[in-house]
Motif scaffolding. Structure first.
Motif, mmCIF file in Angstrom:
data_model
loop_
_atom_site.group_PDB
_atom_site.id
_atom_site.type_symbol
_atom_site.label_atom_id
_atom_site.label_comp_id
_atom_site.label_asym_id
_atom_site.label_seq_id
_atom_site.Cartn_x
_atom_site.Cartn_y
_atom_site.Cartn_z
ATOM 1 N N VAL A 1 -30.030 12.719 -5.262
ATOM 2 C CA VAL A 1 -28.952 12.584 -3.561
ATOM 3 C C VAL A 1 -29.759 13.026 -2.686
ATOM 4 O O VAL A 1 -29.621 14.269 -2.382
ATOM 5 C CB VAL A 1 -27.624 12.375 -3.969
ATOM 6 N N ALA B 1 -23.890 9.516 -9.488
ATOM 7 C CA ALA B 1 -25.305 9.784 -9.340
ATOM 8 C C ALA B 1 -26.994 10.663 -10.308
ATOM 9 O O ALA B 1 -27.715 10.645 -10.843
ATOM 10 C CB ALA B 1 -26.503 10.172 -8.387
ATOM 11 N N HIS C 1 -25.159 5.249 1.804
ATOM 12 C CA HIS C 1 -23.269 5.053 0.722
ATOM 13 C C HIS C 1 -22.323 4.960 1.308
ATOM 14 O O HIS C 1 -21.346 3.943 1.397
ATOM 15 C CB HIS C 1 -23.889 6.218 -0.040
ATOM 16 N N ARG D 1 -17.885 11.569 -5.679
ATOM 17 C CA ARG D 1 -17.948 9.746 -6.681
ATOM 18 C C ARG D 1 -19.050 9.375 -6.734
ATOM 19 O O ARG D 1 -19.295 9.956 -7.978
ATOM 20 C CB ARG D 1 -16.928 8.917 -6.109
ATOM 21 N N PHE D 2 -19.883 9.441 -5.257
ATOM 22 C CA PHE D 2 -21.272 8.846 -5.085
ATOM 23 C C PHE D 2 -22.403 10.220 -6.364
ATOM 24 O O PHE D 2 -22.762 9.923 -7.166
ATOM 25 C CB PHE D 2 -21.569 8.886 -4.255
ATOM 26 N N ILE E 1 -26.365 9.326 1.336
ATOM 27 C CA ILE E 1 -24.742 9.197 1.130
ATOM 28 C C ILE E 1 -24.591 9.126 2.388
ATOM 29 O O ILE E 1 -23.805 8.756 2.649
ATOM 30 C CB ILE E 1 -24.779 11.580 0.966
ATOM 31 N N ARG F 1 -15.392 9.380 -1.218
ATOM 32 C CA ARG F 1 -16.192 9.031 -1.758
ATOM 33 C C ARG F 1 -17.272 9.735 -1.685
ATOM 34 O O ARG F 1 -18.288 9.328 -2.961
ATOM 35 C CB ARG F 1 -15.933 8.187 -0.487
#
Length: 193
Positions: free
Chosen positions: A88, A81, A96, A76-77, A93, A73
């Protein structure tokens, strides 16, 4: 009510309230015809098949990249971004993923040790770090998760505009059920009318 599978063994029915809630304690269905009820059950069963397929795809991607669910996850974030030109931070993180800063530090340590991310100085905030995915991990994610997403996109793109709008509304309504909480007895009476 068990159903027989092609091999003759019984299958437990999971989504049919006629078997899982015969007294209508949770699922009111007396206002539905048998045909309507069968359609509702068919949709719920299709959703179950999709959840199982998505779970299997996620597990396969995790095995392919040798990572856990939170790690995937986070990647993927980070990839999304990066494509959008967003810097980021570890705090982004954590927000999220909904995890603590301590858990985020451990997650980033794992990803860095595995060669998946780089910690860099933040371009505009010298007190913070910028986190980026390595090019090798980006390529691996594209080969696994990216291809699966492209296939799902193609299925949705193949629908008519009306079908897409119906599905969007359906998924929004389902998502809202997660926020609704447990109904009170008064809520039950209101919905019964």
């Amino acid at each position: 009510m068990a159903e027989l599978t092609p091999r003759g063994s019984s299958r437990v029915v999971m989504h049919d309230p006629r078997t899982t809630d015969p007294e209508e304690e949770l699922v009111r269905r007396s206002h539905l015809s048998e045909e309507e009820l069968a359609q509702v059950v068919a949709v719920l069963e299709a959703m179950g098949r999709w959840r199982e397929a998505e779970r299997a795809m996620n597990e396969e991607s995790q095995r392919y990249m040798k990572l856990g669910e939170s790690d995937m996850r986070a990647l993927r974030f980070l990839i999304a971004a990066h494509r959008q030109g967003v810097v980021v931070t570890p705090g982004a993180i954590a927000a999220h993923l909904g995890i603590s800063t301590a858990s985020t530090t451990k997650l980033l340590d794992r990803l860095a040790d595995g060669g998946h991310i780089r910690r860099l100085p933040h371009p505009s905030d010298r007190r913070s770090l910028a986190i980026e995915v390595t090019e090798e991990t980006r390529r691996s994610a594209r080969a696994s998760v990216g291809r699966s997403h492209a296939r799902r996109f193609d299925v949705v793109a193949g629908l008519t505009a009306e079908e897409r709008e119906t599905l969007r509304g359906f998924f929004d309504a389902l998502a809202a059920t997660a926020d609704a909480g447990d109904p009170t007895p008064a809520d039950d009476q209101t919905r019964a009318h």
